[in-house]
Design a protein around this motif. Structure first.
Motif, PDB file in Angstrom:
ATOM      1  N   MET A 112      65.658  29.198  -5.650  1.00 23.69           N
ATOM      2  CA  MET A 112      65.989  27.828  -5.248  1.00 23.69           C
ATOM      3  C   MET A 112      67.268  27.737  -4.430  1.00 23.69           C
ATOM      4  O   MET A 112      67.394  26.897  -3.564  1.00 23.69           O
ATOM      5  N   TRP A 113      68.238  28.601  -4.747  1.00 28.93           N
ATOM      6  CA  TRP A 113      69.495  28.498  -4.004  1.00 28.93           C
ATOM      7  C   TRP A 113      69.716  29.650  -3.035  1.00 28.93           C
ATOM      8  O   TRP A 113      70.697  29.653  -2.302  1.00 28.93           O
ATOM      9  N   SER A 114      68.809  30.623  -3.041  1.00 27.53           N
ATOM     10  CA  SER A 114      69.019  31.810  -2.212  1.00 27.53           C
ATOM     11  C   SER A 114      69.432  31.466  -0.786  1.00 27.53           C
ATOM     12  O   SER A 114      70.440  31.939  -0.288  1.00 27.53           O
ATOM     13  N   ASN A 115      68.648  30.617  -0.152  1.00 23.42           N
ATOM     14  CA  ASN A 115      68.927  30.315   1.244  1.00 23.42           C
ATOM     15  C   ASN A 115      70.322  29.737   1.443  1.00 23.42           C
ATOM     16  O   ASN A 115      71.059  30.166   2.329  1.00 23.42           O
ATOM     17  N   SER A 116      70.674  28.751   0.616  1.00 24.66           N
ATOM     18  CA  SER A 116      71.967  28.120   0.781  1.00 24.66           C
ATOM     19  C   SER A 116      73.079  29.114   0.491  1.00 24.66           C
ATOM     20  O   SER A 116      74.085  29.167   1.203  1.00 24.66           O
ATOM     21  N   LEU A 117      72.890  29.914  -0.561  1.00 21.79           N
ATOM     22  CA  LEU A 117      73.938  30.851  -0.941  1.00 21.79           C
ATOM     23  C   LEU A 117      74.157  31.894   0.147  1.00 21.79           C
ATOM     24  O   LEU A 117      75.288  32.278   0.445  1.00 21.79           O
ATOM     25  N   ARG A 118      73.038  32.342   0.754  1.00 22.59           N
ATOM     26  CA  ARG A 118      73.171  33.315   1.840  1.00 22.59           C
ATOM     27  C   ARG A 118      74.019  32.746   2.973  1.00 22.59           C
ATOM     28  O   ARG A 118      74.859  33.439   3.538  1.00 22.59           O
ATOM     29  N   THR A 119      73.792  31.489   3.282  1.00 19.74           N
ATOM     30  CA  THR A 119      74.558  30.893   4.369  1.00 19.74           C
ATOM     31  C   THR A 119      76.009  30.715   3.956  1.00 19.74           C
ATOM     32  O   THR A 119      76.922  30.832   4.790  1.00 19.74           O
ATOM     33  N   ALA A 120      76.256  30.435   2.669  1.00 14.86           N
ATOM     34  CA  ALA A 120      77.639  30.333   2.200  1.00 14.86           C
ATOM     35  C   ALA A 120      78.323  31.689   2.331  1.00 14.86           C
ATOM     36  O   ALA A 120      79.470  31.774   2.793  1.00 14.86           O
ATOM     37  N   VAL A 121      77.626  32.754   1.926  1.00 16.19           N
ATOM     38  CA  VAL A 121      78.187  34.101   2.057  1.00 16.19           C
ATOM     39  C   VAL A 121      78.493  34.387   3.527  1.00 16.19           C
ATOM     40  O   VAL A 121      79.557  34.902   3.871  1.00 16.19           O
ATOM     41  N   TYR A 122      77.536  34.037   4.387  1.00 20.15           N
ATOM     42  CA  TYR A 122      77.758  34.238   5.823  1.00 20.15           C
ATOM     43  C   TYR A 122      79.020  33.528   6.294  1.00 20.15           C
ATOM     44  O   TYR A 122      79.846  34.093   7.031  1.00 20.15           O
ATOM     45  N   SER A 123      79.222  32.276   5.852  1.00 19.35           N
ATOM     46  CA  SER A 123      80.389  31.520   6.284  1.00 19.35           C
ATOM     47  C   SER A 123      81.666  32.212   5.818  1.00 19.35           C
ATOM     48  O   SER A 123      82.627  32.381   6.587  1.00 19.35           O
ATOM     49  N   ALA A 124      81.659  32.621   4.551  1.00 15.95           N
ATOM     50  CA  ALA A 124      82.844  33.298   4.021  1.00 15.95           C
ATOM     51  C   ALA A 124      83.109  34.585   4.795  1.00 15.95           C
ATOM     52  O   ALA A 124      84.258  34.910   5.124  1.00 15.95           O
ATOM     53  N   ALA A 125      82.029  35.313   5.120  1.00 19.66           N
ATOM     54  CA  ALA A 125      82.191  36.590   5.810  1.00 19.66           C
ATOM     55  C   ALA A 125      82.707  36.392   7.228  1.00 19.66           C
ATOM     56  O   ALA A 125      83.543  37.164   7.720  1.00 19.66           O
ATOM     57  N   LEU A 126      82.234  35.338   7.880  1.00 18.17           N
ATOM     58  CA  LEU A 126      82.676  35.090   9.252  1.00 18.17           C
ATOM     59  C   LEU A 126      84.158  34.703   9.264  1.00 18.17           C
ATOM     60  O   LEU A 126      84.941  35.191  10.089  1.00 18.17           O
TER      61      LEU A 126
END
Ligand SMILES: [Mn+2]
Ligand SMILES: [Mn+2]
Lengths: 225, 239, 225, 225, 225, 225, 225, 239
Positions: free
Chosen positions: F88-102
């Motif tokens: 349920m949250w995979s997609n959102s969490l992946r994008t959050a990780v991406y933001s943090a990584a960027l």
């Protein structure tokens, strides 16, 4: 830019759009007629055999009115382009063929031929490259006919007609045998033909029921005598 | 081009392979058509009216086997093209026709013997008169071909319903198809495509079961023996 | 079904399962080796031409270690069943061929032949009906080679080597011409070959960029003359 | 069973199978010829402009040999059934048109017209209801032509011909303008046309590079003088 | 490359691969057992009611042998990861539940409960976070049961047992009513439940056929009164 | 109807409905935050390197605000059910990780680790059985990072920064090498990793363009020497 | 984008989200009521005709309780936006119409009209632009009614009621004839109407079975007299 | 048939509805075709050579807006059919044409003003001369229509590449499209179908970015101002 002759090419491309639009309209017309016929023919299931003729008579003028649609379509399709456009009217034409075939069977007890069907629907032989009944469309019409006759066998008994199922049984078996000899590819037609088996079985069950009842009755009456 | 010699060799090989492939596909398509025609023929013959059903059925079998000899001729002709590892190279091209052939053959066999044709019998039918096989029979094709048989048996059972003895035969076919389904289920996980065909077999089985059921229910009302019932029907049908 | 047949077929089918299982294991082994080679060869894009030799030398022992896998596979496959099982190792073998071909090109500037590739990977001719490099697998390997060389042409310029693109261009054009002679069916190979056009285009553009700026010795001297 | 006239219907159904088989064979023949032409025409990218004529001359007899295939196809397709079968040869015919168009451009610098293309491939006007070049197939051929010319612009520079890109630029812009005026539906043709923009841009970039270099060179030489 | 900590990530990823492999093996084992049971249970359709007991007795030991598989799976799944892996055995487990439920119905005429099913298959309550029967898997098993019973109603009549359909009808109607009260989401379970309507209808039609002909003892006696 | 124990089953089914609803709400919240961050981070493509810091500073508070969502999710998921709900949250969490990584890369030039990402998003280690960043979600985030950086390499040049592509190239090659060593299954992650090749190629081409023209300080100085 | 526009659009879109959320809640309420009614009405198939009245009486209060939901929905939907939101409740409303229609038929033997259905469900005419029963939803309800009656015809016979099938047959044929008059598009309604044919067939067969046996009975009794 | 009166009423209603639907679909198709033609026209005009680009571009905008008046005529004609709740009933039929119209209108607007047309401006274009709207503009259609604009802008930027000033314009378009993407992303979860169109927008954006990048890289080698570079190219192109 002369070489590419944009205007000429454009004209060719736009013609198609227009033709499609016009054919669509005629098919929609044909569809309306066909729907009315189907609506009337539904009533055969509650109409006693002896009052069928007027019902069939009310279908005939509609069949005749298809002549106009046929002529219109034949004039719309450019020479030689029958195969390009035929998908557009296939469904409607199949139902028209079915209607003609059902009227024919109920009137004369015989099977309408492809050329008779063309005649009934006012499709002239000289239009072959623009508008005609393709073999497969004719055959689809016949399958619909059998579907309907299997229901009729059941309802005839309810209406007290014990002879109709027998007549239908003989007629449908002939059609079935005919189909068996055709080399059909594995397509819709083939699938629909396969399903005919169940119609045939249903009709046979009715004949079986009726014969046994008759037997019991006759034994009984024999006993009585 | 400096690599001309290297690629010329491949050109020859690939052209040779493609040509052979085309020939085998053509052969396979011919086999399919012939087999389909035989299946149609068998249905047609058994649907004819006949006095002695058993003899008539044997006759159908013979006619079918005879017609299927043409398939053997085709296989004899392509034999040189499918020797050694070449067979498995072209198996994809040969397979569809082979399965259809096995379907037709097993249908004829069932009509003649009332049994399922065995693996060895099929392999024998795929051999020349001296018993040398045209090619090895893959067990997958054997099973896949047989699993199509159930569809034909369903058609046979249901459309032969009103013939004399048709009801009894439908019961036999019903049990036969049920056993086939049970046997084939065991192989389903090993043979690609078999599971899907088993679904069709299940549907065919249900259709026959329902037809047989209908017979039983309808005849249950009358305390007459099956034979006499058959006669009555026969009379009214032929009238 | 004949009871004996059931058992017999079951046995045959279970044998296949076993063979499949064993081949899978070998292929998984081969896969690991291949992945290591690919991992090393990735570095050519950031390695100056003059320090390439040691990098290539580190690949060679791994190529040699494939001999064992080849022998194992050849002993697992039943006689005449090469084509039945080959799908299982195709992908890995293609990448092995690619690795061998890349090493060969970077060492000697020449195209590895099919029999050279077989030799490098320890595949004996007498195993032909059980384990060998099919023509299509060899060709797939070459396509991967071209894919990689098109990237190398770009990166060589970054590393200051303006001659490499020209050499690659000649080499790849020859391979491309070779492929054009082949009558490929509409399958993966065909699609991948079709995509070679883009690699070729890319390489041509690099050569174009370099020639336009007269950066290569040849063009420079050509100009000078 | 007379009514259904099984033999007649069966004949109609079987004819199609046979026709399909025969057309397939001819198309496979056409395909081979087309592939040979494409294989030869690939070489324009490494052939200096002044040695092009013999290369083009070697393509012409193959183009002429397509006359036979065209005639064969025209005789196989039953009257009026062009649209029923045309999908079968569309791909091959488009590539044939492309080959004819490329030869024409490289020979005369002009754009082949639809009727010229028909003539080159030996397709007679009177076969219109059986075998002809549909507008869309002609247009697909032209798009392939532009794809190839964009590569040629790049390679011409590498071969030292700085004038070719300019000529190609003018020619392709004209074709592009022509296409812009066509009302294309949202289909493959439209998508391929959209992709032409990138070819056009690539060609313009080459022209741009070449003009700037010339300028700088001339300035330099001007300075030097 | 420290940051990405390849080894650590790889370890996490590889653990999964190993667990997956082992679970796969157990599931394949379970599958074999399940397939044997299904193969035996098919025979209920041709077995007269009074000879059913031995047939059911031959299934029971196989059900018991599932205890081992259950224990093995429970020990393989890491704590808390039930939901991660359950897809792998869902299908097999559903069929096992179905087998247990069918045996139960045919033995005692009653519906197996979720906890009874767990017991029969040797699944312990304390494994809840690793291996258990999820509600939906239990319900899937029941739906398969109904599917089979609808066929059994038909075949029982063929075998001369006119009472079985009545019993099945009552039993299935109860299950159906139960399902109607569940709050199912729009997923596979929902769709399969919706299809139960057809099974129910089929059973009702069998009961209808039997009652119409007054074949059952109950109807017979009703008639007699 | 006792046996099926509808109430008990319904309770089990309905619990899920409620949890699902609540998680959905939190995920929708997380989604809003994530979307705002992505919206801000888009601007890196038009922001000169020296004015990046304030832009990154505006993202940080939003990253911090994810702590609340993380805590809420951790408290909603029942013990042991991490794997049940994570989709349920995979997609959102992946994008959050991406933001943090960027943000991390643009601030410090280094790669965020899995545990750093957890920390930034306020995800505590002790929630492992309820809410954490799964390895694959972390890797998905990194792939998105590379996708974005490949575009940034292009746009940095447009903004006149010729050094950024070189830095990005080194960074991305490291990530790529790391991924190459992971044992990825054939799933989405694998497919996305395979597509990284294209990003890498694109970055290499930018570096190529810059080097070819000797635009970077490093190349310039190299030339100067 | 115009900053004011962004805010304005966002506000509008969030309003919609809110309305949707609230409607969803009401529909879920309606759904529960509908499910209870369906659950009760399932029992008509096992309830003898003379004990039907109390069963129907237990449905009526639930029908009345729908008035609240109707009023709530009418107040939620903005003026003129009936067609924008109706998809959300269509399914539930159709089932409510079906329930009302079935109660009506079983009570009075007559067909509920659209305005009667509205009245029963408490839907006021003045809400027409916000909440009403669309013609198609009413028709869907009737089709569900026919589906159910075809089952009832079968089960009535089982329960010993030989008159019900005849009454149902007449009623359903009239509905069928009504539908035939309509020009339905090719949508769900059309497809469901097409499937009515099978229900009709089923009912006809029941009537057939019953008439056939009455025949024997009447002959019998005739004989007896 | 005893239910004749009930169904007769429905027959009338459904026929009426179907006929109206047909008319609106026809109208929508006409709108689509006209709008597509205007988009083609705009591309064609801006690709013509011109001295004063700004004036030429304004001229294109005017020509486009003028041609789009025919669409307003169509909407004026169907106005009576889409009043009240009828609009949302037929929204599905109207929507495709409306979005294409908004795409064309916003393209013309961009050429004329360099800005994104606002919601109110589109609603105004959908109103008669007295300002009465033909029908309410759904925000979804507004957003979906605009998101197609980015595709046209991409074509505009790339095919105008070699015109005088084309490079500078491509940079402008690039920034404009990037802003659009950023703005629309916010709405994506609320508007069905927008997410998919945003994917296309992303692709268009990348294409423009790459084109702009290529300009920068190419001109970086020469220390000449953009204007002069343009002139040089112009000369060699026209030669
Ligand atoms: Mn078959
Ligand atoms: Mn567009």
């Amino acid at each position: 830019m002369d070489a590419m002759d944009v205007d000429y090419l454009n004209e060719l491309l736009e013609q198609d759009v227009e033709i499609r639009e016009k054919i669509k309209q005629q098919v929609s017309d044909l569809d309306k007629k066909v729907r009315v016929m189907v609506g009337i023919l539904i009533k055969i299931h509650s109409t006693p055999t002896d009052t069928l003729p007027p019902l069939l008579d009310s279908v005939r003028p509609i069949l005749r009115s298809c002549h106009d649609t046929s002529a219109a379509l034949a004039s719309l399709v450019p020479p030689n382009q029958f195969w390009r456009w035929k998908e557009m009217w296939s469904n409607s034409l199949r139902t028209a063929v079915y209607s003609a075939a059902l009227v024919e069977y109920l009137s004369s007890g015989s099977l309408i031929t492809l050329s008779q069907a063309s005649e009934v629907l006012g499709i002239k032989e000289e239009w072959a490259d623009r508008f005609s009944i393709a073999v497969e469309d004719y055959l689809h019409g016949l399958i619909s006919l059998v579907n309907e006759l299997s229901r009729l066998a059941v309802n005839a008994v309810t209406l007290g007609d014990y002879e109709a199922p027998l007549r239908i049984s003989v007629f449908v078996k002939d059609i079935f045998a005919g189909f068996s000899m055709l080399n059909l590819k594995n397509d819709t037609l083939r699938r629909r033909f396969d399903s005919l088996k169940y119609d045939l079985k249903k009709i046979e069950e009715v004949v079986y029921d009726v014969s046994l009842r008759k037997l019991t009755d006759s034994t009984k009456s024999a006993v009585r005598k | 081009m400096s690599f001309q010699p290297i690629f010329s060799q491949f050109q020859l090989e690939l052209d040779d392979h493609n040509d052979r492939r085309e020939r085998l596909i053509k052969a396979s398509r011919d086999v399919t058509n012939l087999s389909k025609k035989v299946i149609f023929l068998l249905h047609r013959i058994v649907n004819e009216d006949a006095q002695d059903y058993r003899a008539h059925s044997k006759h159908a079998c013979e006619r079918g086997i005879e017609k299927l000899r043409e398939v053997r001729d085709i296989y004899a002709a392509i034999k040189p093209e499918v020797q050694g590892d070449s067979f498995w190279h072209h198996h994809h091209s040969i397979s569809p026709g082979l399965q259809e052939y096995i379907e037709a053959l097993s249908f004829a066999h069932y009509l003649g013997h009332g049994t399922l044709i065995t693996f060895n019998q099929v392999q024998a039918a795929l051999s020349d008169d001296l018993g040398a096989p045209y090619f090895p029979l893959p067990k997958e094709d054997y099973l896949l071909g047989l699993s199509d048989l159930t569809g034909e048996l369903m058609r046979f059972a249901i459309s032969g319903f009103s013939r004399k003895g048709g009801r009894a035969r439908a019961v036999q076919v019903c049990n036969f198809v049920r056993d086939c389904k049970s046997d084939f289920d065991r192989f389903a996980p090993f043979v690609k495509g078999l599971r899907k065909k088993q679904v069709v077999t299940s549907q065919s089985l249900e259709k026959i079961e329902h037809a047989v059921y209908a017979i039983v229910v309808r005849t249950s009302e009358y305390d007459l023996p099956q034979e006499i019932l058959d006669d009555i029907i026969g009379q009214s049908m032929s009238s």
